[in-house]
Design a protein around this motif. Structure first.
Motif, short mmCIF file in Angstrom:
data_model
loop_
_atom_site.label_atom_id
_atom_site.label_comp_id
_atom_site.label_asym_id
_atom_site.label_seq_id
_atom_site.Cartn_x
_atom_site.Cartn_y
_atom_site.Cartn_z
N SER A 92 7.51 -14.89 -3.52
CA SER A 92 6.47 -14.29 -4.22
C SER A 92 5.38 -14.30 -3.02
N LEU A 93 4.37 -13.20 -3.44
CA LEU A 93 3.44 -12.88 -2.55
C LEU A 93 1.84 -12.58 -3.21
N PRO A 94 0.86 -13.25 -2.80
CA PRO A 94 -0.25 -12.58 -3.29
C PRO A 94 -0.61 -11.37 -2.85
N LEU A 95 -1.28 -10.64 -3.93
CA LEU A 95 -1.67 -9.34 -3.58
C LEU A 95 -3.16 -9.46 -3.66
N ILE A 96 -4.06 -9.10 -2.84
CA ILE A 96 -5.53 -9.26 -2.71
C ILE A 96 -6.22 -8.10 -2.34
N ALA A 97 -7.14 -7.61 -3.03
CA ALA A 97 -8.16 -6.52 -2.93
C ALA A 97 -9.39 -7.12 -3.25
N GLU A 98 -10.31 -6.63 -2.31
CA GLU A 98 -11.71 -6.66 -2.42
C GLU A 98 -12.45 -5.24 -2.86
N VAL A 99 -13.35 -5.53 -4.25
CA VAL A 99 -14.05 -4.54 -4.52
C VAL A 99 -15.58 -4.70 -4.22
N GLU A 100 -16.30 -3.55 -3.86
CA GLU A 100 -17.69 -3.55 -3.36
C GLU A 100 -18.43 -2.33 -4.09
N THR A 156 -0.45 -12.38 -8.21
CA THR A 156 0.90 -12.67 -7.44
C THR A 156 2.22 -11.85 -7.97
N TRP A 157 2.67 -11.39 -6.75
CA TRP A 157 3.91 -10.59 -7.15
C TRP A 157 5.20 -11.39 -7.02
N GLN A 158 5.82 -11.70 -8.24
CA GLN A 158 7.00 -12.74 -8.28
C GLN A 158 8.34 -11.88 -8.10
N GLN A 159 9.04 -12.77 -7.23
CA GLN A 159 10.56 -12.18 -7.09
C GLN A 159 10.78 -10.64 -6.55
N ILE A 160 10.00 -10.45 -5.41
CA ILE A 160 9.79 -9.19 -4.79
C ILE A 160 11.33 -8.78 -4.35
N PRO A 161 11.94 -7.58 -4.68
CA PRO A 161 13.06 -7.03 -4.31
C PRO A 161 13.42 -6.77 -3.14
N LEU A 172 5.38 -2.77 3.12
CA LEU A 172 5.84 -4.25 3.11
C LEU A 172 7.14 -4.04 2.89
N GLU A 173 8.04 -4.77 3.91
CA GLU A 173 9.50 -4.69 3.95
C GLU A 173 9.91 -6.07 3.52
N ILE A 174 10.83 -6.21 2.78
CA ILE A 174 11.54 -7.56 2.29
C ILE A 174 13.02 -7.26 2.70
#
Length: 141
Positions: A55-63, A109-114, A139-141
């Motif tokens: 699983s991986l947190p995806l994070i974006a910033e808005v301004e 959070t993106w769960q169980q990334i293929p 991103l490469e898994i």
């Protein structure tokens, strides 16, 4: 080897968040929209390779936004991974008197990334319409 990669990923995320180095990718703006609104994908960094499943947190910033019904949608290619309706807050407001604005850090959070190669992007929505898109991150898994 797997543990070292996880530690490296978390180190990158912490440095990004703590130092405010949130514009790993170029900022995305909608030429027909609000030119002061910007969105940048802070995580994952472009070119990241990991061993799954994970699983991986995806994070974006808005301004640049001060009002409106705002959300951030995370995409893999053109497929929606999830949507966040409010920015992340580190400190709670016990008085309830502070009003949070729509600018800030949005995390999902993106769960169980293929396995495979993924092109991640964040889209800023305001009042039901897309306003800006971030630059993609591979991103490469």
């Amino acid at each position: 080897m797997k543990t070292n990669r996880k530690l490296h990923l978390w180190a990158v995320l912490m440095v990004t968040w703590v130092l405010g180095v949130s514009y790993v990718q170029a900022q995305g703006e909608d030429p027909g929209g609000d030119s002061s609104a910007r969105i940048a994908l802070a995580s994952p960094p472009d070119g990241l390779t990991l061993v799954g499943p994970l699983s991986l947190p995806l994070i974006a910033e808005v301004e640049g936004l001060s009002s409106g019904d705002v959300s951030v949608e995370f995409l893999n290619g053109e497929m929606s991974l999830g949507r966040v309706d409010s920015p992340f807050s580190v400190l709670p407001d016990p008085t309830g008197q502070l009003e949070a604005g729509p600018s800030g850090i949005y995390s999902w959070t993106w769960q169980q990334i293929p396995a495979g190669i993924h092109e991640i992007r964040a889209v800023l929505w305001r009042d039901g319409s897309p306003l800006a898109r971030s630059a993609p991150s591979t991103l490469e898994i």
